[in-house]
Design a protein around this motif. Structure first.
Motif: not given
Length: 360
Positions: A71-92
């Motif tokens: 469960e901690a690993g999944v949360r870590l992956l979702l956290t990484i995805l969340l910030f990468v998605a935020a970075y992508t949206v700001t670039r767009i």
């Protein structure tokens, strides 16, 4: 681990290849492409790891993931995805708000779009942080309470800096001037060279660079001489009281009407403005386009030269300052004589006259 290593390597390659993309694409487009590729790589790596975790317990135990649980690993992956998605949206958003492709057809100014981008970027990352806290079970109420106390402390400690930052947003939204404008801010006059979130920089007419805090700029009178694209100048000239004012006005107007350095529309004007001690004062009003200090000084120079020459041709006198001296009646008045002709050293040795004379 192989998947993680491969994802890191591919991500690093994409990041460094972004510099080469800028040579073929615009900067905003290159950043969008790079951010999108990073999001794809992170997503694929996350999916592969989630699918393989049940069959790779030994590898996961080596890196200590099993100590915290899947469960901690999944949360870590979702956290990484969340910030990468935020970075992508700001670039767009940067591409759409700050891209130069259609800037000529936009109603909003460059500064207003830049402020909108910065505010939107902050909001997106704040949501990403709050989402991360929710994923990890952090109580937002306690966090907001602590942030409120911290905000009060920072507000008292850095109120001047925060005031300048808030004033910077107000300047960028109200836009009283732009880069390159010829302005006067309080006692400082020059050209705007930079507008930041904290201060305004201008180059004065002596070549000095002046840095003004945004808060100080908002509290001072701002005169923008470039925003209209034209500027009216005034020059005063005195004429003798014996000269016909209508004739002097016509001569002065004819002298400046055909000058290339001033605008024909709006038309120049010559108006009497006041009675001075020794002259009637005429005010010459004329306009220059694309105003700069050099154009202002040049137009003033040619107007003064032409009007003086025209007055000389027409016999219109520009008088020197004059004084009228009158002796007091109870002392018998006075008179001024030429010492060299009389052979006397002082005029006071002559008896006073009963009536005053006028000397110039």
């Amino acid at each position: 681990m192989a998947v993680v290593a491969a994802a890191v390597i591919v991500g690093a390659v994409i990041w460094f290849l972004g510099k080469r993309l800028r040579t073929r694409l615009r900067t905003e487009n290159a950043e969008v492409v790079r951010a999108g590729l990073l999001l794809v790589v992170a997503s694929v790596a996350a999916v592969v790891l989630v699918l393989r975790w049940n069959a790779a317990r030994t590898a996961l135990s080596v890196v200590g993931v099993l100590e915290f649980g899947i469960e901690a690993g999944v949360r870590l992956l979702l956290t990484i995805l969340l910030f990468v998605a935020a970075y992508t949206v700001t670039r767009i958003l940067k591409r759409f708000l700050l891209g130069s492709g259609s800037s000529n057809h936009r109603v909003t100014s460059d500064h207003q779009r830049r402020v909108s981008y910065y505010v939107t970027q902050v909001v997106i990352y704040v949501f990403a942080v709050f989402g991360t806290f929710s994923l990890w079970g952090v109580q937002l109420s306690d966090l907001l309470l602590g942030a409120g106390v911290l905000g009060i402390v920072l507000g008292f400690a850095a109120q001047e800096t925060l005031g300048s930052i808030l004033a910077g947003f107000i300047l960028m939204l109200s836009r009283p001037f732009a880069i390159g404008d010829w302005v006067r801010i309080g006692d400082h006059e020059g050209f705007i060279t930079e507008i930041t979130i904290n201060n305004v920089r201008l180059r004065n007419l002596d070549g000095e660079h002046v840095v003004l805090p945004n808060e100080a700029v908002n509290n001072r009178t701002i005169i923008n001489r470039s925003i209209e694209g034209k500027l009216r100048l005034r020059v005063e000239v005195g004429i003798d009281y014996d000269v016909d004012p209508d004739h002097a006005e016509a001569v002065a107007l004819e002298a400046i009407t055909e000058l290339d350095e001033i605008m024909s529309q709006p038309a120049p004007q010559v108006l009497p403005v006041r009675f001075d001690n020794s002259a009637v004062i005429l005010e010459l009003r004329f306009w220059v386009d694309k105003p700069t200090p050099q154009r202002k000084w040049r137009a003033t120079q040619v107007v003064i030269h032409n009007v003086k020459a025209a007055f000389r041709r027409e016999g219109i006198k520009i008088p020197f300052p004059q004084r009228e001296l009158t002796g007091r009646t109870e002392t018998g008045g006075f008179r001024v004589v030429d010492d060299e002709l009389s052979g006397q050293p002082e005029a006071d040795s002559y008896p006073p006259t009963s009536s005053p004379d006028r000397s110039e």
